[in-house]
Design an enzyme around this catalytic site. Structure first.
Site, PDB file in Angstrom:
ATOM      1  N   HIS A   6       3.875 -12.643   4.508  1.00 30.96           N
ATOM      2  CA  HIS A   6       4.975 -12.626   3.541  1.00 30.96           C
ATOM      3  C   HIS A   6       4.471 -13.175   2.227  1.00 30.96           C
ATOM      4  O   HIS A   6       3.583 -14.034   2.200  1.00 30.96           O
ATOM      5  CB  HIS A   6       6.148 -13.467   4.064  1.00 30.96           C
ATOM      6  CG  HIS A   6       7.428 -13.265   3.333  1.00 30.96           C
ATOM      7  ND1 HIS A   6       7.713 -13.912   2.153  1.00 30.96           N
ATOM      8  CD2 HIS A   6       8.501 -12.468   3.596  1.00 30.96           C
ATOM      9  CE1 HIS A   6       8.914 -13.545   1.737  1.00 30.96           C
ATOM     10  NE2 HIS A   6       9.408 -12.668   2.580  1.00 30.96           N
ATOM     11  N   ASP A  58      11.179  -8.545   9.002  1.00 28.76           N
ATOM     12  CA  ASP A  58      11.157  -7.081   9.045  1.00 28.76           C
ATOM     13  C   ASP A  58      10.522  -6.537  10.317  1.00 28.76           C
ATOM     14  O   ASP A  58      10.733  -5.377  10.666  1.00 28.76           O
ATOM     15  CB  ASP A  58      10.394  -6.534   7.830  1.00 28.76           C
ATOM     16  CG  ASP A  58      11.059  -6.919   6.526  1.00 28.76           C
ATOM     17  OD1 ASP A  58      12.264  -6.679   6.389  1.00 28.76           O
ATOM     18  OD2 ASP A  58      10.367  -7.463   5.642  1.00 28.76           O
ATOM     19  N   HIS A  89      10.169  -3.393  -1.118  1.00 31.44           N
ATOM     20  CA  HIS A  89      11.201  -4.433  -0.959  1.00 31.44           C
ATOM     21  C   HIS A  89      12.108  -4.082   0.209  1.00 31.44           C
ATOM     22  O   HIS A  89      11.912  -4.551   1.319  1.00 31.44           O
ATOM     23  CB  HIS A  89      11.970  -4.561  -2.274  1.00 31.44           C
ATOM     24  CG  HIS A  89      12.898  -5.730  -2.339  1.00 31.44           C
ATOM     25  ND1 HIS A  89      12.919  -6.741  -1.409  1.00 31.44           N
ATOM     26  CD2 HIS A  89      13.863  -6.062  -3.264  1.00 31.44           C
ATOM     27  CE1 HIS A  89      13.838  -7.629  -1.743  1.00 31.44           C
ATOM     28  NE2 HIS A  89      14.432  -7.244  -2.861  1.00 31.44           N
TER      29      HIS A  89
END
Length: 422
Positions: free
Chosen positions: A302, A358, A263
């Site tokens: 994702h 990210d 996460h």
């Protein structure tokens, strides 16, 4: 044709029509036809555990909105504290409302000296900053006993302000302890992001922490990470909150979920991957190995987005601004080449593996001088406002305590045998 679904129990022939509302069907109808038969849905891949009006996410179209506002508009025009107000209160503030909100948050940034000296300084010298943050947030509940009065709206508001205000202070304290530097008190003359940068880096000269470009870049990153629907940590916040725990304890649980590398550690994995590739020339061979099942393309794809992550486009512009001040991160060229190669390869495009938030956030944080251990902490600071919005929403909905069912696959009844007979 009615927007509904009909289910039939083939054992009895009994049927029931259930309406489809807001893209979902109520389990209440299923339970009437199928009592004691449960859905098996590991990781909640197709289960909506709540109704929420906080953030909207359309993974197919690549859309993210906070309370109806597109994320790109908020990132361009707003500030993190204004977005935090929006998430908590449901609407953007007026000038007078924001002035009060900004003042309240700014003047609650200090933490109790006992928490800093007796608690945080009691950790081992090499304690992970995120481990310290998880513990410190939980410890805050012992300083504010009234926080347990969760049904008092006025008390709730005080705790919400305190948590949003104190998270950067706790985060900076954890970092400075981990590198053996003395604590820097909050400066209430500065903005939310600028204050955090000062607490992190003063008097370090290698990081121009007072540069407004860096403060604005960090503020944008905070906006992008403020909420993201029912992710792992938000679900943890709601589950613990459903037991009517105080907000500090629930927020600590959310931090703990974020501590997991699946996460909050995703941008760290991107940095590790880029470092392992080593050079632009090695990118094609790395991509080949990923296609051969020998590695993973970190920062692409994702769980929810099957299109471009809308935050990734915004963050790329932010990266350019940070690099103009700090100099280009040496890993950037590898990242750009990797993105170019992957997005021109049908293997990745057909699988809808596009860069997510990210992919670039870690490069920005690293360029700004943040060590990798601080990445999940940087995630927790802004996400606190989203967590608290969900916590208050579930209380207002009078949600039942979370209590999922299971499908038992263990042994049938067995008789106990004394130890000498086993």
């Amino acid at each position: 044709m009615a927007d509904s679904i009909t289910i039939t129990d083939n054992r009895t022939g009994e049927s029931l029509e259930i309406p489809i509302q807001h893209g979902g069907v109520s389990s209440e109808g299923w339970r009437k036809v199928l009592p004691d038969v449960f859905f098996f849905d590991p990781a909640f891949m197709a289960t909506a555990a709540c109704e929420s009006a906080i953030s909207f996410l359309d993974g197919e179209a690549g859309i993210l909105r906070y309370r109806g506002y597109p994320i790109d508009q908020l990132a361009e025009k707003s500030t993190y504290l204004e977005v935090a107000y929006l998430l908590i209160h449901g609407d953007l503030p007026t000038a007078a409302e924001f002035e009060r909100w900004n003042h309240e948050v700014t003047y609650h940034t200090f933490i109790h000296e006992n928490l800093r000296k007796r608690f945080m300084e009691g950790f081992h010298y090499d304690a992970h900053p995120m481990g310290m943050l998880v513990s410190a947030v939980a410890a805050l509940s012992t300083f504010y006993e009234e926080a347990k009065q969760i049904h008092d709206a006025g008390v709730r508001r005080k705790q919400i302000v305190r948590l949003i205000a104190k998270m950067p202070t706790l985060a900076a304290c954890a970092y400075r302890f981990s590198v053996g530097m003395p604590f820097v008190y909050p400066d209430n003359s500065l903005s939310f992001a600028a204050n955090f940068l000062k607490m992190m880096y003063e008097p370090k000269e290698e990081v121009p922490w007072s540069d407004p470009v860096l403060a604005r870049a960090l503020d944008v990153l905070f906006i992008l990470h403020a909420d993201h629907e029912q992710n792992c940590s938000t679900t943890a916040m709601r589950v613990v909150g459903s037991a009517h725990a105080d907000p500090y304890t629930a927020c600590s649980a959310a931090c703990a979920a974020l501590y997991g590398p699946r996460h909050g550690g995703a941008n760290e994995q991107v940095i590790r991957m880029l470092e392992s590739i080593g050079s632009i020339d090695a990118v094609p061979e790395f991509v080949k190995s990923v296609k051969g099942g020998k590695g993973r393309l970190q920062g692409f794809g994702h769980r929810v987005y099957k299109n471009y992550d809308p935050r990734a486009t915004i963050i790329k512009t932010t990266a350019d601004q940070v690099f103009s001040v700090m100099g280009k991160n040496p890993l950037l060229d590898i990242a750009l080449k990797l993105e170019e190669v992957a997005l021109s390869d049908d293997y990745f495009v057909s699988r809808r593996l596009y860069p997510n938030v990210d992919f670039y956030s870690g490069l920005i944080y690293q360029a700004m001088g943040f060590p990798i251990d601080m990445f999940p902490v940087l995630f927790a600071i802004p996400r606190t406002s989203g967590w608290l919005a969900h916590w208050e929403e579930l209380l207002e909905q009078e949600s039942k305590i979370a209590r999922p069912r299971q499908l038992y696959v263990g042994e049938d009844e067995r008789a106990y045998r004394p130890i000498d007979q086993r």
